[in-house]
Design a protein around this motif. Structure first.
Motif, PDB file in Angstrom:
ATOM      1  N   PHE A 124     -39.331 -36.765  41.660  1.00 25.20           N
ATOM      2  CA  PHE A 124     -38.089 -36.266  41.069  1.00 25.20           C
ATOM      3  C   PHE A 124     -36.956 -36.269  42.096  1.00 25.20           C
ATOM      4  CE2 PHE A 124     -40.853 -33.967  37.833  1.00 25.20           C
ATOM      5  CZ  PHE A 124     -40.590 -34.913  36.862  1.00 25.20           C
TER       6      PHE A 124
ATOM      7  N   LEU B 250     -35.655 -39.631  42.161  1.00 21.55           N
ATOM      8  CA  LEU B 250     -34.863 -39.836  40.947  1.00 21.55           C
ATOM      9  C   LEU B 250     -33.465 -39.249  41.115  1.00 21.55           C
ATOM     10  CD1 LEU B 250     -35.015 -40.513  37.776  1.00 21.55           C
ATOM     11  CD2 LEU B 250     -35.361 -38.072  37.532  1.00 21.55           C
TER      12      LEU B 250
ATOM     13  N   LEU C 113     -28.491 -32.170  36.129  1.00 21.16           N
ATOM     14  CA  LEU C 113     -29.930 -32.090  36.327  1.00 21.16           C
ATOM     15  C   LEU C 113     -30.262 -31.303  37.600  1.00 21.16           C
ATOM     16  CD1 LEU C 113     -31.892 -33.273  34.385  1.00 21.16           C
ATOM     17  CD2 LEU C 113     -32.273 -35.186  35.922  1.00 21.16           C
TER      18      LEU C 113
ATOM     19  N   PRO D 111     -36.341 -22.868  36.776  1.00 19.26           N
ATOM     20  CA  PRO D 111     -37.685 -22.345  37.046  1.00 19.26           C
ATOM     21  C   PRO D 111     -37.766 -21.617  38.390  1.00 19.26           C
ATOM     22  CG  PRO D 111     -37.787 -24.642  36.370  1.00 19.26           C
ATOM     23  CD  PRO D 111     -36.349 -24.316  36.586  1.00 19.26           C
TER      24      PRO D 111
ATOM     25  N   ILE E  58     -36.207 -17.980  37.945  1.00 18.70           N
ATOM     26  CA  ILE E  58     -36.916 -17.029  37.072  1.00 18.70           C
ATOM     27  C   ILE E  58     -37.989 -16.300  37.883  1.00 18.70           C
ATOM     28  CG2 ILE E  58     -38.564 -16.905  35.154  1.00 18.70           C
ATOM     29  CD1 ILE E  58     -37.020 -18.987  33.732  1.00 18.70           C
TER      30      ILE E  58
ATOM     31  N   VAL F  73     -44.488 -15.854  30.252  1.00 17.08           N
ATOM     32  CA  VAL F  73     -44.120 -16.923  29.323  1.00 17.08           C
ATOM     33  C   VAL F  73     -45.273 -17.908  29.186  1.00 17.08           C
ATOM     34  CG1 VAL F  73     -42.540 -18.834  28.913  1.00 17.08           C
ATOM     35  CG2 VAL F  73     -41.670 -16.677  29.817  1.00 17.08           C
TER      36      VAL F  73
ATOM     37  N   ILE G 154     -47.551 -19.184  26.084  1.00 16.50           N
ATOM     38  CA  ILE G 154     -47.724 -20.600  25.744  1.00 16.50           C
ATOM     39  C   ILE G 154     -49.206 -20.952  25.616  1.00 16.50           C
ATOM     40  CG2 ILE G 154     -47.441 -22.953  26.667  1.00 16.50           C
ATOM     41  CD1 ILE G 154     -44.728 -21.987  27.769  1.00 16.50           C
TER      42      ILE G 154
ATOM     43  N   TRP H 106     -45.007 -25.736  37.745  1.00 16.19           N
ATOM     44  CA  TRP H 106     -43.710 -25.608  37.076  1.00 16.19           C
ATOM     45  C   TRP H 106     -42.753 -24.744  37.885  1.00 16.19           C
ATOM     46  CZ3 TRP H 106     -41.129 -21.338  34.822  1.00 16.19           C
ATOM     47  CH2 TRP H 106     -39.987 -21.679  34.068  1.00 16.19           C
TER      48      TRP H 106
ATOM     49  N   GLY I 264     -37.631 -40.776  33.441  1.00 13.10           N
ATOM     50  CA  GLY I 264     -37.756 -39.751  34.483  1.00 13.10           C
ATOM     51  C   GLY I 264     -36.872 -38.567  34.187  1.00 13.10           C
ATOM     52  N   THR I 265     -35.631 -38.856  33.811  1.00 12.17           N
ATOM     53  CA  THR I 265     -34.690 -37.783  33.505  1.00 12.17           C
ATOM     54  C   THR I 265     -35.188 -36.929  32.349  1.00 12.17           C
ATOM     55  OG1 THR I 265     -32.971 -39.335  34.141  1.00 12.17           O
ATOM     56  CG2 THR I 265     -32.270 -37.339  33.019  1.00 12.17           C
TER      57      THR I 265
ATOM     58  N   ILE J 152     -38.283 -36.564  31.209  1.00 14.29           N
ATOM     59  CA  ILE J 152     -39.478 -35.790  31.578  1.00 14.29           C
ATOM     60  C   ILE J 152     -39.085 -34.568  32.396  1.00 14.29           C
ATOM     61  CG2 ILE J 152     -41.589 -35.831  32.964  1.00 14.29           C
ATOM     62  CD1 ILE J 152     -41.907 -38.770  32.150  1.00 14.29           C
ATOM     63  N   LEU J 153     -38.214 -34.781  33.379  1.00 14.83           N
ATOM     64  CA  LEU J 153     -37.801 -33.672  34.234  1.00 14.83           C
ATOM     65  C   LEU J 153     -37.118 -32.587  33.410  1.00 14.83           C
ATOM     66  CD1 LEU J 153     -37.526 -32.485  37.039  1.00 14.83           C
ATOM     67  CD2 LEU J 153     -35.462 -33.808  37.378  1.00 14.83           C
ATOM     68  N   LEU J 154     -36.264 -33.017  32.511  1.00 11.54           N
ATOM     69  CA  LEU J 154     -35.518 -32.070  31.691  1.00 11.54           C
ATOM     70  C   LEU J 154     -36.470 -31.253  30.814  1.00 11.54           C
ATOM     71  CD1 LEU J 154     -32.530 -31.734  31.792  1.00 11.54           C
ATOM     72  CD2 LEU J 154     -32.306 -33.104  29.727  1.00 11.54           C
TER      73      LEU J 154
ATOM     74  N   PHE K 193     -39.716 -30.815  31.200  1.00  9.98           N
ATOM     75  CA  PHE K 193     -40.619 -30.054  32.060  1.00  9.98           C
ATOM     76  C   PHE K 193     -39.966 -28.749  32.508  1.00  9.98           C
ATOM     77  CE2 PHE K 193     -42.243 -29.394  36.490  1.00  9.98           C
ATOM     78  CZ  PHE K 193     -43.538 -29.077  36.144  1.00  9.98           C
ATOM     79  N   THR K 194     -38.698 -28.818  32.920  1.00  6.25           N
ATOM     80  CA  THR K 194     -38.078 -27.596  33.430  1.00  6.25           C
ATOM     81  C   THR K 194     -37.613 -26.683  32.313  1.00  6.25           C
ATOM     82  OG1 THR K 194     -36.079 -28.894  33.690  1.00  6.25           O
ATOM     83  CG2 THR K 194     -37.304 -28.418  35.671  1.00  6.25           C
ATOM     84  N   LEU K 195     -37.163 -27.269  31.214  1.00  5.24           N
ATOM     85  CA  LEU K 195     -36.496 -26.425  30.221  1.00  5.24           C
ATOM     86  C   LEU K 195     -37.410 -25.867  29.135  1.00  5.24           C
ATOM     87  CD1 LEU K 195     -32.966 -27.948  29.723  1.00  5.24           C
ATOM     88  CD2 LEU K 195     -33.666 -25.881  30.925  1.00  5.24           C
TER      89      LEU K 195
ATOM     90  N   PRO L  52     -40.461 -24.328  28.804  1.00  7.20           N
ATOM     91  CA  PRO L  52     -40.947 -22.940  28.839  1.00  7.20           C
ATOM     92  C   PRO L  52     -39.811 -21.926  28.747  1.00  7.20           C
ATOM     93  CG  PRO L  52     -41.996 -24.257  30.538  1.00  7.20           C
ATOM     94  CD  PRO L  52     -40.887 -25.088  29.971  1.00  7.20           C
ATOM     95  N   PHE L  53     -38.706 -22.252  29.411  1.00 16.43           N
ATOM     96  CA  PHE L  53     -37.552 -21.356  29.364  1.00 16.43           C
ATOM     97  C   PHE L  53     -37.030 -21.230  27.933  1.00 16.43           C
ATOM     98  CE2 PHE L  53     -32.840 -21.116  29.711  1.00 16.43           C
ATOM     99  CZ  PHE L  53     -32.762 -19.805  30.153  1.00 16.43           C
TER     100      PHE L  53
ATOM    101  N   TRP M 174     -38.677 -21.711  25.246  1.00 19.46           N
ATOM    102  CA  TRP M 174     -39.674 -21.001  24.448  1.00 19.46           C
ATOM    103  C   TRP M 174     -39.518 -19.494  24.588  1.00 19.46           C
ATOM    104  CZ3 TRP M 174     -41.686 -22.103  20.287  1.00 19.46           C
ATOM    105  CH2 TRP M 174     -42.853 -21.498  19.812  1.00 19.46           C
ATOM    106  N   MET M 175     -39.260 -19.058  25.815  1.00 22.35           N
ATOM    107  CA  MET M 175     -39.042 -17.636  26.072  1.00 22.35           C
ATOM    108  C   MET M 175     -37.845 -17.140  25.255  1.00 22.35           C
ATOM    109  SD  MET M 175     -38.135 -15.808  29.708  1.00 22.35           S
ATOM    110  CE  MET M 175     -36.557 -16.574  30.009  1.00 22.35           C
TER     111      MET M 175
END
Lengths: 312, 286, 371
Positions: free
Chosen positions: A106, A109, A120, A127, A130, A138, A142, A183, B25-26, B28-30, B32-34, B36-37, B39-40
Motif C-alpha cells: 500500500f 501504491l 486515501l 483505523p 480508533i 467492532v 463482525i 487492520w 489497489g485503491t 481494496i485499500l479503501l 479494507f480501511t473503511l 469495519p468503521f 459497520w460500526m
C-alpha cells in the motif's frame, strides 16, 4: 547611553572559566532531569522491581519468601505458559509479516501519483486513530456467530454452507485476531514506509528506469535496499508492540476459547489479577527478555548498530 | 523547485504494471480501511444488529441518547476522565520532552548521543513488566483509582516518543540562532522559550497530538490501576460495557464506540500533516 | 556615542579533544585590532578564523591566552576570567543571518535591547529600533517577517540587530557569502561606509580575498591555526611572506615555479621548463634583500599581471600558451610547466603559441622551497 549600564554592571564582575564551561553541563542536567526522573522512577525501577519480585513467592494469602528461579522453572513446566508463549510468538510472526507485506504494497501504491491519493492518505489514518478497544468491539460484532456481517457475507456468497463460529474454535480465533490486528496496525506501517519511500530521491528510480529496469526489478534493486533502515525500525517497533499485545485479545477473545489465544501479557495480567505477583512478574520478565532478544537480533541482522554509529 | 520537477515528470508515461495495479489497489485499500468503521456507524443507528435477518430493526438515534442519558453507564464520566488524563499527560510529556530535546540538541556534554537512545529504548519495555510493580506501589500509596495513578505512568510511557519527535524538529533549527540569542543577551531558558519553542511549535504540537492519542487509547494500565468511573477511562468503560439482560446491547455499544472514536478521528484528519510528520519523522530521521 | 575600543589577543590557543585525538585549531595567536579599525581575518575554510571570532564573541572559551577589550580583560585563562557574550558588548552577524523567523523585523531588532539589564523603557527601545532601521533603510519593513524579505534585506536586518545596541565590537562571520554576486558588491561598499561612519572596531571573517582587500584597514592571513601575515592589504599583496599568502591573495593567484640558484653562473635554473634565467644586478639586489638561506632550491613567484610580453631579444622566459581566456577587459593565457600552471594576464589580446616573457626585478619573489 545603553552602553554605560552594561559596562558598569560587568566592569567588576569576573566569571570563572570553570563556571563558564560547566554552564552547559549544569543546564543540561537541569533540563534532562525531569525526563530522567520520570523514566527511571516509573519505568526502570518498576522493571527492576518486577525482576526482583519474580524471584519471590508473592501471593496475597501467604508470607513472602525467596524462591530463586523456582517461578521460572514452574512456568517452563506449565503447559499453559508454553501454549501462551508459542501462541504469542506465532501470532507476532504472522501479524508482523502480514503488516509488513501489506504495508509495503500500500505504501508503494500511495507513493504513485494519481487522483485521490491525498484523500486515501488521510483515510488510512482512521483505523490508526480508533482506540484499539473500540476496534476490538467492532470486530467482535463482525465475527458474531448468528448475525455477524462476516458470516452473512460468506453464506450469502455461498462460500460456505454453514455459518462459521469464528470466535468459537482456536484456529478460527487465531485468524480473527490476526485480521483485527492487521487492520488496526497496517496504517502505521504504511505511513512509516511511505515516508521512507518519499525520502528516496526520485532521480534514482528515474535513472534506473532510464537504465531499463522494470518496476519489479527496480523495487528489489533500488527501492528496498534504500528502504532498509526505515523498514528495520518499523519492524522493531511493530514486533515489540505485537509481542506485548493485550487489549485486542482481552476484548475479542478474552484469551479463549479454552485459553487457546492467551498472550503472555494476558496471562501475566491474570496472575496479577489473582494477586499472584511472583508468577506474574516472572512472565513479565520473560516477555521483556524476548522483546529485548528480538530487538538485538534485528539490530544485528540489519547491521543497524553500525549505521547508527556512522550517523552520529 | 520541488513542484517544478514534479510538473516536469508528470508527462512521463506510467508503466503498464503500475497502472494496472493502481485502481484495484485503491479499491481494496479503501474497503479494507473503511468497512469495519462503516459497520460500526451503521449498527449504532439501528435498534437491533441483525436487521438483515428480517428481524424487526429500524433506524434510530436512541442508542446515542441511551448512552448519554444513562446514569449507570457513566459514559460522560469516562469521557471527562479520558480527556483530563490524556490532556494532562500529553501537556507535561511534551514540556519535559522539549526541555530534554533542547539539552540534547543544543548543549555540549558527555552522553548527549547516548541519552536520547537510552530513553527511546525505554519505550521498548513491555508494559506488562512495569504494571505489576506499579500496581503494588500505588496500592500501598493509596493512589489506585486516582488520576495521578494514570497520568504519571503515561508521562513516562510517552516521553520517549515525544522526545524523539521534538528532537527531530530541534535538530533542524540552525545553531546560529542560539548563538545569536546568546550574543543578544538571552539566557538558555529564554532562548528555549522565546526562540526555539516558537519555531519548533509544529513539532511540539505533533508530539502533543501523538501522545494524546496514545494516552487516550491506552488500556492495560487503565484497567489495572483504576476501579470505577471516578478514574476509569473510555477504553475501560467500553471494554467492560455490559448489558443488563445478558445479551450484549450492540446498538448502545456501537454508539458509545462511535462517540469515543469520532474525536480522535477528527483530530487525526484535521491535523493529518502533523501526525504523519510526527510518526514518520521519528522513524525516517531517527 | 562611545569611543572605539581596541581588542588585543595575547597567546590565544584553542584545541579540541574528539574521541581521544587532540586537534589544535589555533596556535598561540597574537593580534591587536586597533580602536575603530576594520580588521579582516582571511583564510581558507578550516583555518580557525571562525573559531577566533567565536572566542572574541564569548561563544567559546580558548584553551589559553588573554583577550583585552580596551583596558579590560574579557578573557584571561590563567586568571580564570571569561566573560559571557552579553557582558562583552559584542555584536555578531552570522553567515546565515540567524534572524528569528517567528519575529517581525522590529521584534528582531528589539530583541537584544529587551535583554538588557537594567530594563530599558518601551520608548527607549522604540527610538533605538527606529534610528537603526532608518540608518539601514529598513524602516519600511519593520512589520514583516524574515521569510518575506529578500536576501539583501535580511542582511541589513541582521546588521541592524547587531548595531542597535551600539556595541563595542562588531563581529561579522562571512556575512556576504549568502548573497548573489551583484548584491555582494553593493553590500560590501555599504558596509564599509557604515563602519567608517560609526567608527566601531570591527572584525570581519572571510575566505574571499577580494572582500578582504576591499574592506580591510588591516588584515591577517590565517592558515592552519597560525597567523601567516599581518598588514595592510597592499603590504600583504606586494610582499607576501610565504608561498601560501602569495597564492591566497590575488586572483588569479601568483605563479610559483621551482628553480635552482647557481652562484657561479648567477642564474636561476628552471628544471621543469628546462630554461635558465640570467640574473641581472637589480635581481641580485632583490635576492639579497630577500635574505635567502643557504639552500639553493627556491620557488620563484611572479604575479600574472607582472609578466610582460617582450620580443625574443629581451626574453627571460619562453613559453607556449595552450589555453586562452577572454575576460572582456583582459586576457588570460595558460601554459603548463611541469605540473605547475603558469598564467599570463594581459590587457592586450593573447594568442595560442610561443611567447616571450619578462618581469621586473621588483616584481620577482623568491621563497624557500617546501620539501
Amino acid at each position: 547611553m545603553l552602553d554605560s549600564h552594561q559596562s558598569q554592571l560587568s566592569e567588576n564582575k569576573i566569571r570563572s572559566i570553570k563556571r563558564y564551561n560547566s554552564n552547559d553541563l549544569v543546564t543540561a542536567i537541569l533540563f534532562l532531569s525531569p525526563v530522567i526522573l520520570f523514566v527511571s522512577i516509573l519505568i526502570v525501577f518498576p522493571v527492576i522491581g518486577t525482576g526482583i519480585t519474580s524471584l519471590y513467592r508473592d501471593v496475597s494469602y501467604l508470607p513472602k519468601s525467596f524462591l530463586g528461579l523456582d517461578n521460572y522453572k514452574a512456568l517452563i513446566f506449565s503447559p499453559d505458559f508454553r501454549a501462551s508463549l508459542v501462541f504469542t510468538l506465532i501470532f507476532t510472526l504472522f501479524a508482523v509479516a502480514c503488516e509488513t507485506v501489506l504495508g509495503l504494497l500500500f505504501a508503494l501504491l500511495l507513493n504513485e501519483e494519481f487522483r485521490g491519493r491525498n484523500v486515501l492518505r488521510v483515510v488510512i489514518l482512521i483505523p490508526w486513530a480508533i482506540p484499539t478497544i473500540v476496534s476490538a468491539k467492532v470486530w467482535k460484532l463482525i465475527f458474531e456467530y448468528s448475525y455477524g456481517i462476516l458470516n452473512v457475507i460468506i453464506c450469502g456468497l455461498g462460500l460456505s454452507d454453514e455459518k462459521i463460529n469464528w470466535l468459537g474454535t482456536g484456529v478460527t480465533s487465531f485468524w480473527a485476531l490476526l485480521l483485527a490486528e492487521v487492520w488496526k496496525t497496517t496504517p502505521f506501517m504504511i505511513l512509516i514506509l511511505l515516508a521512507g519511500l518519499q525520502a528516496i530521491p526520485r532521480d534514482l528510480t528515474m535513472q534506473a528506469r532510464m537504465d531499463g529496469a522494470k518496476p519489479i526489478r527496480r523495487l528489489f534493486t533500488i527501492t528496498l535496499p534504500l528502504l532498509r533502515p526505515v523498514l528495520l525500525i518499523a519492524l522493531i517497533f511493530r514486533t515489540v508492540d505485537t509481542l506485548r499485545i493485550f487489549d485486542l485479545v482481552f476484548v475479542l477473545t478474552g484469551g479463549g476459547p479454552g485459553g487457546s489465544t492467551k498472550t503472555l501479557s494476558l496471562l501475566g495480567y491474570e496472575f496479577f489479577g489473582n494477586d499472584r505477583f511472583g508468577m506474574g512478574s516472572a512472565i513479565s520478565m520473560i516477555t521483556f527478555l524476548i522483546a529485548l532478544a528480538i530487538t538485538l537480533l534485528y539490530l544485528k541482522v540489519g547491521g543497524f548498530a553500525k549505521q547508527l554509529g556512522v550517523k552520529q | 523547485m520541488k513542484s517544478q520537477s514534479r510538473k516536469f515528470l508528470r508527462p512521463v508515461m506510467r508503466e503498464s504494471l503500475i497502472s494496472w495495479c493502481l485502481f484495484p489497489g485503491t479499491i481494496i485499500l479503501l474497503l479494507f480501511t473503511l468497512l469495519p468503521f462503516a459497520w460500526m456507524l451503521c449498527i449504532s443507528f439501528f435498534t437491533r444488529p441483525d436487521f438483515f435477518n428480517g428481524a424487526d430493526s429500524h433506524f434510530t438515534f436512541s442508542n446515542y441518547w441511551d448512552v448519554l442519558s444513562s446514569d449507570s453507564l457513566h459514559f460522560l464520566d469516562f469521557v471527562k476522565n479520558s480527556l483530563i488524563i490524556s490532556g494532562l499527560s500529553a501537556l507535561l510529556s511534551s514540556l519535559i520532552a522539549a526541555l530534554a530535546a533542547y539539552a540534547v540538541s543544543r548543549l555540549h556534554f558527555r552522553g548527549r548521543i547516548v541519552i536520547p537512545l537510552a530513553i527511546l529504548a525505554m519505550s521498548m519495555f513491555p508494559q506488562i513488566s512495569i504494571v505489576g510493580y506499579l500496581y503494588q506501589s500505588f496500592s500501598s500509596l493509596g493512589w489506585i483509582n486516582t488520576y495521578a495513578a494514570l497520568v504519571l505512568p503515561y508521562i513516562a510511557l510517552t516521553v520517549p516518543l515525544a522526545l524523539w519527535i521534538t528532537l527531530s524538529y530541534f535538530m533542524q533549527i540552525p545553531l546560529d540562532l542560539d548563538k545569536a540569542a546568546l550574543v543578544d543577551g538571552a539566557g538558555r531558558l529564554k532562548t528555549l522559550f522565546k526562540i526555539i519553542l516558537p519555531i519548533a511549535a509544529p513539532g511540539i504540537f505533533s508530539g502533543f497530538l501523538l501522545v494524546f492519542i496514545q494516552c487516550f487509547n491506552e488500556f492495560l494500565f487503565a484497567i489495572l490501576l483504576t476501579i470505577d468511573y471516578h478514574a476509569q477511562t473510555l477504553p475501560v468503560g467500553i471494554a467492560l460495557f455490559e448489558g443488563t439482560h445478558g445479551e450484549i446491547p450492540w446498538g448502545n455499544l456501537m454508539a458509545a464506540s462511535t462517540m469515543a472514536s469520532i474525536p480522535l478521528i477528527l483530530l487525526a484528519l484535521l491535523f493529518q500533516r502533523f501526525i504523519v510528520s510526527g510518526l514518520a519523522g521519528g522513524a525516517v530521521k531517527g | 556615542m562611545n569611543d572605539a575600543y581596541s581588542i588585543e589577543l595575547q597567546g590565544i590557543s584553542k584545541s579540541y579533544t574528539r574521541s581521544g585525538t587532540t586537534v589544535e585549531v589555533l596556535k598561540k595567536i597574537d593580534l591587536t585590532v586597533m580602536a575603530g579599525e576594520f580588521f579582516v581575518l582571511l583564510g581558507p575554510s578550516g583555518c580557525g578564523k571562525s573559531t577566533l571570532l567565536n572566542l572574541c564573541a564569548g561563544l567559546d572559551v580558548p584553551s589559553e591566552g588573554k583577550i583585552l577589550l580596551g583596558e579590560k580583560r574579557i578573557v584571561d585563562i590563567e586568571a580564570g576570567i571569561c566573560l559571557q557574550p552579553y557582558e562583552r558588548d559584542a555584536a555578531m552577524v552570522f553567515q546565515s543571518y540567524a534572524l528569528y523567523p517567528h519575529m517581525t523585523v522590529a521584534e528582531n531588532l528589539a530583541f537584544p535591547l529587551r535583554n538588557r539589564k537594567p530594563k530599558l523603557t518601551k520608548h527607549e527601545i522604540e527610538t533605538a529600533v527606529k534610528q537603526t532601521a532608518e540608518m539601514l533603510q529598513i524602516h519600511t519593513l519593520l512589520d514583516r517577517k524574515p521569510a518575506e524579505l529578500s536576501g539583501g534585506q535580511r542582511q541589513r536586518v541582521a546588521i541592524g540587530r547587531a548595531l542597535v545596541r551600539k556595541p563595542k565590537i562588531f563581529l561579522l562571520d562571512e556575512p556576504l557569502s549568502n548573497l548573489d554576486a551583484q548584491l555582494r558588491h553593493e553590500m560590501r561598499a555599504q558596509l564599509k561606509t557604515l563602519q567608517e561612519k560609526l567608527g566601531i572596531t570591527t572584525i570581519y571573517v572571510t575566505h574571499d580575498q577580494t572582500e578582504a582587500m576591499t574592506l580591510a584597514n588591516r588584515l591577517a592571513v590565517l592558515n592552519q591555526g597560525q597567523v601567516q601575515q599581518l598588514g595592510t592589504p597592499s603590504e600583504v599583496y606586494k610582499n607576501p611572506v610565504n608561498p601560501f599568502v602569495a597564492q591566497f591573495i590575488g586572483s588569479p593567484p601568483m605563479n610559483l615555479l621551482k628553480c635552482n640558484y647557481s652562484d657561479s653562473k648567477k642564474s636561476l635554473l628552471l628544471p621543469d621548463a628546462n630554461q635558465e634565467i640570467i640574473l641581472q644586478d637589480t635581481d641580485l639586489d632583490q635576492i639579497s634583500k630577500l635574505l635567502i638561506p643557504e639552500a639553493d632550491s627556491f620557488l620563484l613567484g611572479v604575479r600574472p599581471e607582472d609578466l610582460i610580453i617582450v620580443d625574443a631579444s629581451n626574453a627571460r622566459l619562453k613559453v607556449e600558451l595552450s589555453v586562452i581566456e577572454n575576460l572582456g577587459s583582459e586576457w588570460l593565457g595558460y601554459t603548463y610547466i611541469g605540473s605547475k600552471t603558469l598564467i599570463v594576464r594581459s590587457s592586450r589580446e593573447l594568442k595560442k603559441g610561443n611567447i616571450c616573457l619578462s618581469f621586473a626585478s621588483e616584481n620577482m619573489h623568491l621563497f624557500p622551497s617546501i620539501t
